[in-house]
Scaffold this active site. Sequence first.
Site, PDB file in Angstrom:
ATOM      1  N   GLU A  87       0.841  -1.072   0.058  1.00  0.00           N
ATOM      2  CA  GLU A  87       0.034  -0.018   0.025  1.00  0.00           C
ATOM      3  C   GLU A  87       0.652   1.205  -0.084  1.00  0.00           C
ATOM      4  OE1 GLU A  87      -3.643  -1.204   2.607  1.00  0.00           O
ATOM      5  OE2 GLU A  87      -1.765  -2.062   3.311  1.00  0.00           O
ATOM      6  N   SER A 132      -6.298  -3.052   1.837  1.00  0.00           N
ATOM      7  CA  SER A 132      -6.639  -2.529   0.310  1.00  0.00           C
ATOM      8  C   SER A 132      -6.796  -3.638  -0.516  1.00  0.00           C
ATOM      9  CB  SER A 132      -5.508  -1.596  -0.132  1.00  0.00           C
ATOM     10  OG  SER A 132      -5.215  -0.524   0.550  1.00  0.00           O
ATOM     11  N   TYR A 180      -8.563   2.707  -5.479  1.00  0.00           N
ATOM     12  CA  TYR A 180      -7.570   3.583  -5.494  1.00  0.00           C
ATOM     13  C   TYR A 180      -7.279   3.948  -7.049  1.00  0.00           C
ATOM     14  CZ  TYR A 180      -6.866   2.263  -0.726  1.00  0.00           C
ATOM     15  OH  TYR A 180      -7.019   2.050   0.497  1.00  0.00           O
ATOM     16  N   ARG A 228     -11.097   3.210  11.152  1.00  0.00           N
ATOM     17  CA  ARG A 228     -12.429   3.148  10.460  1.00  0.00           C
ATOM     18  C   ARG A 228     -12.685   1.579  10.656  1.00  0.00           C
ATOM     19  NH1 ARG A 228     -11.145   2.832   5.297  1.00  0.00           N
ATOM     20  NH2 ARG A 228     -11.931   0.505   5.226  1.00  0.00           N
ATOM     21  N   ASP A 234     -15.314  -1.245   9.828  1.00  0.00           N
ATOM     22  CA  ASP A 234     -16.229  -1.829   8.449  1.00  0.00           C
ATOM     23  C   ASP A 234     -17.171  -3.005   8.735  1.00  0.00           C
ATOM     24  OD1 ASP A 234     -14.550   0.106   7.157  1.00  0.00           O
ATOM     25  OD2 ASP A 234     -13.372  -1.388   6.014  1.00  0.00           O
ATOM     26  N   GLU A 285     -13.972  -5.665   9.446  1.00  0.00           N
ATOM     27  CA  GLU A 285     -12.615  -5.518   9.987  1.00  0.00           C
ATOM     28  C   GLU A 285     -12.439  -3.891  10.457  1.00  0.00           C
ATOM     29  OE1 GLU A 285      -9.625  -4.798   7.200  1.00  0.00           O
ATOM     30  OE2 GLU A 285     -10.786  -4.050   5.694  1.00  0.00           O
ATOM     31  N   ASN A 303      -9.712  -0.641  10.629  1.00  0.00           N
ATOM     32  CA  ASN A 303      -8.356  -0.037  10.136  1.00  0.00           C
ATOM     33  C   ASN A 303      -8.024   0.961  10.881  1.00  0.00           C
ATOM     34  OD1 ASN A 303      -8.212  -1.497   7.071  1.00  0.00           O
ATOM     35  ND2 ASN A 303     -10.230  -0.949   7.447  1.00  0.00           N
ATOM     36  N   GLY A 333      -7.257   5.240   4.958  1.00  0.00           N
ATOM     37  CA  GLY A 333      -7.042   6.072   3.781  1.00  0.00           C
ATOM     38  C   GLY A 333      -7.250   7.353   4.141  1.00  0.00           C
TER      39      GLY A 333
HETATM   40  N1  LIG Z   1     -16.894 -12.318   3.518  1.00  0.00           N
HETATM   41  C1  LIG Z   1     -16.905 -11.306   2.587  1.00  0.00           C
HETATM   42  N2  LIG Z   1     -18.349 -11.362   2.101  1.00  0.00           N
HETATM   43  C2  LIG Z   1     -18.449 -10.628   1.229  1.00  0.00           C
HETATM   44  N3  LIG Z   1     -17.672  -9.815   0.474  1.00  0.00           N
HETATM   45  C3  LIG Z   1     -16.411  -9.683   1.238  1.00  0.00           C
HETATM   46  C4  LIG Z   1     -16.120 -10.430   2.198  1.00  0.00           C
HETATM   47  N4  LIG Z   1     -15.068 -10.315   2.801  1.00  0.00           N
HETATM   48  C5  LIG Z   1     -14.295  -9.384   1.874  1.00  0.00           C
HETATM   49  N5  LIG Z   1     -15.370  -8.875   0.996  1.00  0.00           N
HETATM   50  C6  LIG Z   1     -15.143  -8.100  -0.150  1.00  0.00           C
HETATM   51  O1  LIG Z   1     -13.711  -7.854  -0.158  1.00  0.00           O
HETATM   52  C7  LIG Z   1     -13.080  -6.455   0.260  1.00  0.00           C
HETATM   53  C8  LIG Z   1     -11.950  -6.612   0.921  1.00  0.00           C
HETATM   54  O2  LIG Z   1     -11.842  -7.465   2.090  1.00  0.00           O
HETATM   55  P1  LIG Z   1     -11.605  -6.753   3.517  1.00  0.00           P
HETATM   56  O3  LIG Z   1     -11.474  -8.005   4.435  1.00  0.00           O
HETATM   57  O4  LIG Z   1     -12.004  -5.495   3.728  1.00  0.00           O
HETATM   58  O5  LIG Z   1      -9.988  -6.956   3.280  1.00  0.00           O
HETATM   59  P2  LIG Z   1      -8.826  -5.273   3.155  1.00  0.00           P
HETATM   60  O6  LIG Z   1      -8.300  -5.211   4.511  1.00  0.00           O
HETATM   61  O7  LIG Z   1      -8.038  -5.721   2.045  1.00  0.00           O
HETATM   62  O8  LIG Z   1      -9.702  -4.202   2.906  1.00  0.00           O
HETATM   63  C9  LIG Z   1     -14.459  -6.040   1.016  1.00  0.00           C
HETATM   64  O9  LIG Z   1     -14.522  -4.559   1.112  1.00  0.00           O
HETATM   65  C10 LIG Z   1     -15.437  -6.579   0.684  1.00  0.00           C
HETATM   66  O10 LIG Z   1     -16.034  -5.872  -0.898  1.00  0.00           O
HETATM   67 MG   LIG Z   2     -11.481  -3.406   4.063  1.00  0.00          MG
END
Ligand SMILES: Nc1ncnc2c1ncn2[C@@H]1O[C@H](COP(=O)(O)OP(=O)(O)O)[C@@H](O)[C@H]1O
Ligand SMILES: [Mg+2]
Length: 363
Positions: free
Chosen positions: A18, A191, A260, A299, A301, A315, A317, A321
């Site tokens: 990142e 990311s 991004y 943040r 989520d 998660e 963060n 960003g």
């Molecule tokens: N269990 C899940 N079900 C549906 N979509 C998911 C799931 N996990 C991740 N995603 C999708 O993938 C994206 C990135 O996953 P995330 O866990 O937020 O990782 P990062 O830390 O890379 O942001 C999420 O914003 C969402 O769009």
């Molecule tokens: Mg995420």
Amino acid sequence: MTDPRINLVVLFGGQSAEHDVSCTSAAHVLRAADPAKYRITPVGISRDGGWAIAADTQRALAKGTDALPGRLEATGEAIEPSLALTHITGKLASEVTGPTVVVPLLHGPLGEDGTVQGMLELANVPYVGAGVLGSALAMDKAMAKQVAAANGLPQARYVALRAHEVTPGTPAALVHELGLPLFVKPANMGSSVGVTKAKTVEAVRDAIEVALSYDEWVVIEEAVVGREIEIAVLGNLEPRASVPGEILPGAEFYDYADKYVDDGSRALIPAPMTAAQMVEVQALALKAFTVLRGEGLSRVDFFFEEGGRGFLFNEMNTIPGFTPISMYPKLWIASGVSYSELIDELVRLALERHGRQRRNTGH
Ligand SMILES: Nc1ncnc2c1ncn2[C@@H]1O[C@H](COP(=O)(O)OP(=O)(O)O)[C@@H](O)[C@H]1O
Ligand SMILES: [Mg+2]
């Protein structure tokens, strides 16, 4: 002549995937920090871990914030990482009489995960954001989920595995347990780097391999069908939650390019929901922030499974960003906190925490 301003040291770039995101975030923060209050020292960390005083950026800043590029370069006069902080807090800041506050604007491993925070603790310098434990916990998706579960936060069903535990039968067993499609992620990333939505057993196998190329731990989750809701949290002992925002991914999921590169995604701020739902998700965000040892900012989520399980924690963060299209600053603007007020508040929180910790350690 003395300078009563705060010496604001902005660390940016970094060794994670990142790096570019951080350079863009830093450009935006430097533009917004009030030069009457802050003397800014930009410190770039290159992709291979070299530290440098970003002289070009400093020169551009001296001409005014309009002279700053949209994305900073993490290059300049090289400094030893081990000496960087004494250098920054001592020599460079010798003409400033205000305190030094470091803004570790580094996303992902070796920046957002407690490593840089540990160095800043050793240097005994106030810094923005979560401490060592909070940073490390939130960064590791496997550990964050365990702590969230232990504290009753609802979340998607998941399995966390270490590389040596993965066998040829693992993909089929995961599909049997969690269904298809599955989301496969490296535990320590961000990311969306290394994240795959896998729709077949074969794809799960490949996705695990991809994730394990980024980290020794992999997290596999059921795919949630729901809206993506994000909340900005700000504070130390009495954190506040912003209005919720909603991501409308442009791609099949909110992937790296979406975040991004092409700005394919759109954000709805505030996210359309009832007042009761808003109160509920804000309370969940504050709970996540507290149990994961958030400090300063984060943040948080969620997925929103309407008609099903409702809000599911995804998660947290700890260094979200700060690019022009980033949710964190936008959520606060929508909640009545301007970008420069946000920076002032983060600096105040860094100083408050540092003062409190020093009392606790008896120094
Ligand atoms: N269990 C899940 N079900 C549906 N979509 C998911 C799931 N996990 C991740 N995603 C999708 O993938 C994206 C990135 O996953 P995330 O866990 O937020 O990782 P990062 O830390 O890379 O942001 C999420 O914003 C969402 O769009
Ligand atoms: Mg995420």
